[in-house]
Design an enzyme around this catalytic site. Sequence first.
Site, short mmCIF file in Angstrom:
data_model
loop_
_atom_site.label_atom_id
_atom_site.label_comp_id
_atom_site.label_asym_id
_atom_site.label_seq_id
_atom_site.Cartn_x
_atom_site.Cartn_y
_atom_site.Cartn_z
N ASP A 19 0.87 -1.17 0.00
CA ASP A 19 0.00 0.00 0.00
C ASP A 19 0.91 1.23 0.00
OD1 ASP A 19 -3.05 0.91 1.85
OD2 ASP A 19 -2.17 1.63 -0.02
N ASP A 64 -7.62 -7.54 0.98
CA ASP A 64 -6.66 -7.68 2.08
C ASP A 64 -7.33 -7.21 3.35
OD1 ASP A 64 -6.23 -4.59 1.43
OD2 ASP A 64 -5.37 -5.00 3.43
N CYS A 85 -11.65 -28.17 9.29
CA CYS A 85 -10.45 -27.40 8.96
C CYS A 85 -9.20 -28.27 9.05
CB CYS A 85 -10.32 -26.21 9.92
SG CYS A 85 -8.86 -25.18 9.63
N CYS A 99 -6.04 -27.15 9.37
CA CYS A 99 -4.87 -26.40 9.85
C CYS A 99 -4.27 -27.11 11.07
CB CYS A 99 -5.28 -24.98 10.22
SG CYS A 99 -5.95 -24.79 11.88
N CYS A 105 -6.39 -27.11 14.28
CA CYS A 105 -7.57 -27.98 14.26
C CYS A 105 -7.19 -29.46 14.19
CB CYS A 105 -8.47 -27.62 13.09
SG CYS A 105 -9.19 -25.99 13.28
N HIS A 147 -4.90 -20.65 12.22
CA HIS A 147 -6.25 -21.15 11.89
C HIS A 147 -7.03 -20.13 11.06
CE1 HIS A 147 -10.31 -22.62 12.03
NE2 HIS A 147 -10.66 -21.44 12.47
#
Length: 372
Positions: free
Chosen positions: A92, A266, A304, A306, A309, A335
């Site tokens: 940015d 974003d 999930c 990840c 999890c 996560h």
Amino acid sequence: MTKFSFTRTAQDGRARTGVIETARGAIRTPAFMPVGTAATVKAMLPGSVRETGADILLGNTYHLMLRPTAERIERLGGLHKFMNWERPVLTDSGGFQVMSLAALRKLTEKGVTFKSHIDGSKHEITPERSMEIQRMLGSDIVMCFDECPALPASRARISESMQLSMRWAARSKEAFGDRPGHALFGIQQGGLEEDLRAESAAALREIGFDGYAVGGLAVGEGQEAMFGCLDFAAGQLPEDRPRYLMGVGKPDDIVGTVARGIDMMDCVLPSRSGRTGQAFTRRGVLNIKNARHADDPRPLDERCGCPACRQYSRAYLHHVFRSQEIIASMLMTWHNLHYYQDLMAGMRDAISANRFAAFEADFHAARAEGDI
Ligand SMILES: N#Cc1ccc(CCNc2nc3cc4nc(N)[nH]c(=O)c4cc3[nH]2)cc1
Ligand SMILES: [Zn+2]
């Protein structure tokens, strides 16, 4: 050197999928960009960010120019080497952050002077300086230097601000020069006014950019007003170029903006809120610090994949969060970023299979079931 390109691969209603090719790799769209403000996605190693499915990160001109400075990062080989992330980075341009973070700001036609929120030192950002900083960082996708007016604001103020941003967009393009494999994105302004948004889009098309961002939103207007604005603003931007909505958002914001033809987003929400204990799941949001999780052996989200999890219970996450252990921030962030990337992958698959409407309906139905 790979040229910058955008190829659309499927369309379902206004939603579309595509691939952005850059000098440092491809970006699958719709894409969510994790935010790496100070050259790090907080509480995450770059390899872990990649494992969540991210193709690109966001960096911030404002923060990096203050600390450690763009000159130091350039001397050390650029931002990618510095932060050990060799895939694409979008930066940015600093205008938004100066207005929301810096002290004693003075805005003129030339640019913005301000005092650092870190040590009070004096600085100036102009379109030319912003382009120079983003070049020194080695950014793959550079954002024009613009002004994002705080809402609510009068129509006159929004129009005046938008026209300044369009003059700054022309100066940004001039200063950007020609960097093969790198891109410059223009930023549409104009508040919630359809005619001002159209005027801004026309001005940006006239100058010509590699991609086009919708700026000036996610500044407190609320989801209904944001969606209402996107219903006309996104379509005013060239359909054969990436469309990037800045600063968005919650999962339901993201589904709604992809449905309206946005390709990139974003937001600090998944990482920042993860550090405060908030977990996004297919059934909605939960806060792990709530006592109800103290004995719960289940994962945050049973669907999930990840590490949090697969290997930990809500009870454990509750314990380490309450104990203010560093691993709590790591696992909650991992996560949430993994959930966001799964959401993007699910939308890309649904659009490609022409079943985005069903995906959107299932997304909302699962959250209505409750019992998270
Ligand atoms: N947690 C959390 C959390 C904190 C803030 C936000 C809102 C972010 N909104 C937002 N970012 C922006 C960046 C922007 N950058 C530029 N250059 N121009 C914008 O008009 C602009 C507009 C934005 N709107 C959303 C979630
Ligand atoms: Zn998970």
